[in-house]
Design a protein around this motif. Structure first.
Motif, short mmCIF file in Angstrom:
data_model
loop_
_atom_site.label_atom_id
_atom_site.label_comp_id
_atom_site.label_asym_id
_atom_site.label_seq_id
_atom_site.Cartn_x
_atom_site.Cartn_y
_atom_site.Cartn_z
N GLY A 238 0.81 -1.22 0.00
CA GLY A 238 0.00 0.00 0.00
C GLY A 238 0.85 1.26 0.00
O GLY A 238 0.50 2.25 0.65
N MET A 239 1.96 1.24 -0.74
CA MET A 239 2.87 2.38 -0.68
C MET A 239 2.30 3.61 -1.38
O MET A 239 1.58 3.52 -2.38
CB MET A 239 4.23 2.01 -1.31
N ARG A 240 2.63 4.76 -0.80
CA ARG A 240 2.21 6.04 -1.35
C ARG A 240 3.12 7.14 -0.79
O ARG A 240 3.98 6.90 0.04
CB ARG A 240 0.75 6.35 -0.96
N ASP A 241 2.91 8.32 -1.27
CA ASP A 241 3.61 9.51 -0.77
C ASP A 241 5.12 9.31 -0.65
O ASP A 241 5.69 9.35 0.46
CB ASP A 241 3.05 9.94 0.59
N PRO A 242 5.82 9.08 -1.76
CA PRO A 242 7.28 8.89 -1.68
C PRO A 242 7.98 10.14 -1.16
O PRO A 242 7.72 11.25 -1.62
CB PRO A 242 7.67 8.60 -3.13
N ARG A 243 8.86 9.94 -0.19
CA ARG A 243 9.64 11.05 0.36
C ARG A 243 11.00 11.16 -0.32
O ARG A 243 11.54 12.25 -0.46
CB ARG A 243 9.83 10.84 1.87
N TRP A 244 11.56 10.01 -0.70
CA TRP A 244 12.89 9.99 -1.33
C TRP A 244 13.04 8.71 -2.11
O TRP A 244 12.75 7.62 -1.60
CB TRP A 244 13.99 10.09 -0.26
N LEU A 245 13.45 8.80 -3.37
CA LEU A 245 13.72 7.65 -4.22
C LEU A 245 15.16 7.75 -4.72
O LEU A 245 15.61 8.84 -5.11
CB LEU A 245 12.77 7.63 -5.42
N SER A 246 15.88 6.65 -4.71
CA SER A 246 17.28 6.70 -5.10
C SER A 246 17.72 5.36 -5.67
O SER A 246 17.12 4.32 -5.40
CB SER A 246 18.15 7.06 -3.89
N ARG A 247 18.78 5.42 -6.48
CA ARG A 247 19.39 4.22 -7.02
C ARG A 247 20.89 4.30 -6.75
O ARG A 247 21.48 5.39 -6.77
CB ARG A 247 19.13 4.14 -8.54
N PHE A 248 21.53 3.18 -6.49
CA PHE A 248 22.95 3.17 -6.14
C PHE A 248 23.62 1.96 -6.77
O PHE A 248 23.00 0.91 -6.93
CB PHE A 248 23.15 3.17 -4.62
N GLY A 249 24.88 2.11 -7.15
CA GLY A 249 25.60 1.05 -7.84
C GLY A 249 26.65 0.38 -6.98
O GLY A 249 26.91 0.76 -5.84
N ASN A 250 27.28 -0.66 -7.55
CA ASN A 250 28.28 -1.43 -6.82
C ASN A 250 29.70 -1.09 -7.23
O ASN A 250 30.61 -1.91 -7.07
CB ASN A 250 28.03 -2.93 -6.99
N ALA A 251 29.92 0.12 -7.75
CA ALA A 251 31.30 0.55 -8.01
C ALA A 251 32.10 0.42 -6.72
O ALA A 251 31.63 0.81 -5.64
CB ALA A 251 31.31 1.98 -8.52
N THR A 252 33.30 -0.13 -6.81
CA THR A 252 34.10 -0.44 -5.63
C THR A 252 35.51 0.10 -5.83
O THR A 252 36.20 -0.31 -6.76
CB THR A 252 34.14 -1.96 -5.39
N ARG A 253 35.93 1.01 -4.97
CA ARG A 253 37.23 1.65 -5.12
C ARG A 253 37.82 1.95 -3.74
O ARG A 253 37.09 2.11 -2.77
CB ARG A 253 37.13 2.95 -5.92
N GLN A 254 39.16 2.05 -3.71
CA GLN A 254 39.84 2.42 -2.48
C GLN A 254 41.02 3.31 -2.82
O GLN A 254 41.76 3.05 -3.77
CB GLN A 254 40.33 1.19 -1.71
N ALA A 255 41.21 4.38 -2.04
CA ALA A 255 42.34 5.27 -2.24
C ALA A 255 43.65 4.50 -2.09
O ALA A 255 43.80 3.67 -1.19
CB ALA A 255 42.29 6.42 -1.24
N ALA A 256 44.59 4.79 -2.99
CA ALA A 256 45.88 4.09 -2.94
C ALA A 256 46.62 4.39 -1.65
O ALA A 256 47.30 3.51 -1.09
CB ALA A 256 46.73 4.49 -4.15
#
Length: 413
Positions: A238-256
């Motif tokens: 029964g979802m309604r009234d979205p407050r925030w919608l987002s998409r996120f990826g699996n890019a994976t990185r680390q500073a050298a």
């Protein structure tokens, strides 16, 4: 001139600001956003982070407001790890929106004397600090980038950020549910995808998940979210009234490197990953907890500059382990094929039937297993004079125990 300029007023930067002030360093935090983002990426505070808060005497509002969850998931598997067996006064996670966490951490930093400047976009480095978009130079002896995965500080310092690009995407929606699952929680998984439902304050629920069609970036629409949730769970709650919608990826990185001269990195500026297990904010705060007392000791003349090299030596391996674990969990979460579903069932069954395996995974996820060359984190204990270790650490100094000298960050010296 400030001793330290921190770029980024997220949880990592705010905790670092408080730690630096506790150690006597002058600090300014520069944040691009004119106001705090009310949309909370992070919700989960893990046991080790709760201990960190206790070790500075600020845990009570988090305990009072956060929802205590006595177990945790690995890769979205149905059988959950039991946190009650962990050696900590806080054998649970706390569900608390990041916006509130930031509010509480900023209060602490300001009370300790940190300067917080919002609406200040850092565009690059200057010989004596950082330069803002309007041309102002904010001078500091050291600069710490806590400015996220697209870190301006990291790029300006020329620090490499190697890793892999996104191949799959997850999604989330903060929505009102007219027919929420029992107790407000749900964990549904199958060949059509997986999702979790978590209650938030204010009568809102977060639905977060992924599905075989999540192979492209782009804006998430409410109709897409509702259709996908219906396909996975057999209901849209029964979802309604979205407050925030987002998409996120699996890019994976680390500073050298986490340190390049007078520039240091912490949190998402140092490591980027799929948000499996809700550990990202926690590792960032723990980065700051490791760095804060060291940097304060250096700028106040109590320690040689070489102490800062131990920050990379200790925290870079923790970040690398974080990336391995989030990749492993991502593989399980996106295992939609029949073979993948079988793998999920086997691993989930092992978590339920092999207590040692469950406990080890829980210790890693919670941050309680982190060990440096000097030793593991020291658990809470009663001291010979009747006090407790965590209470004694609140002053930000070293503490003598029967196990040996304990550093300000709670590890053996």
């Amino acid at each position: 001139m400030f001793d330290v300029v921190i770029v980024g007023a997220g949880p990592t930067g705010l905790w670092l600001a408080g730690e630096l002030r506790l150690g006597g360093a002058s600090v300014v935090v520069l944040e691009t956003r004119p106001a705090r983002d009310e949309n909370s990426k992070a919700l989960t505070i893990h046991p080790r982070t709760i201990e960190v808060l206790d070790c500075r005497g600020v845990v009570e509002p988090f305990l009072a407001e956060g929802l205590r969850i006595p177990n945790g998931h690995f890769g979205g598997l149905p059988d959950r790890m039991d946190f009650s067996v962990l050696d900590t006064p806080y054998p649970f996670t706390l569900a608390l929106p990041q916006a509130r966490t930031e509010e509480l951490l900023q209060r602490r930093a300001v009370e300790l004397g940190a300067v917080i400047r919002r609406g200040c976009r850092v565009t690059g480095m200057a010989p004596s600090g950082v330069e803002l978009a309007d041309g102002e130079v904010v001078a500091g002896r050291y600069v710490v980038g806590c400015d996220g995965t697209r870190s301006t500080v990291r790029e300006a310092a020329g620090i490499d950020f190697p890793g892999t690009d996104a191949t799959t995407w997850g999604w989330l929606g903060d929505v009102v549910l007219d027919s929420p699952p029992g107790r407000g929680f749900a964990n549904v998984a199958g060949p059509r995808g997986g999702l979790m439902v978590v209650p938030l304050p204010g009568g809102v629920h977060r639905i977060v998940g992924g599905d075989p069609g999540s192979t492209r970036p782009g804006e998430l629409t409410f109709d897409e979210l509702r259709t996908t949730v219906q396909a996975i769970a057999g209901t849209d709650y029964g979802m309604r009234d979205p407050r925030w919608l987002s998409r996120f990826g699996n890019a994976t990185r680390q500073a050298a490197v986490y340190r390049s001269g007078t520039v240091l990195l912490a949190g998402d500026a140092a490591h980027m990953h799929f948000p499996t297990g809700g550990v990202g904010m926690n590792v960032g705060i723990q980065d700051a907890h490791n760095l804060g007392w060291k940097l304060a000791a250096v700028v106040t003349g109590r320690a040689d500059d070489a102490l800062l090299d131990t920050y990379h030596a200790e925290r870079h391996p923790v970040g690398a382990d974080l990336l391995r674990h989030t990749r492993a969990q991502t593989a399980l979460m996106t295992a939609y094929s029949p073979e993948g579903q079988a793998l999920r069932a086997v691993v989930s069954g092992l978590i339920a039937s092999a207590p040692d395996m469950s406990r080890e995974l829980a210790e890693r996820l919670s941050g309680l297993d982190v060990a440096y060359a000097t030793g593991r984190r020291v658990p809470e204990q009663r001291l010979p004079d009747g006090g407790t270790l965590f209470a004694r650490l609140r002053g930000g100094g070293h503490v003598e125990t029967e196990a040996g000298l304990v550093r300000p960050d709670g590890h053996l010296a």
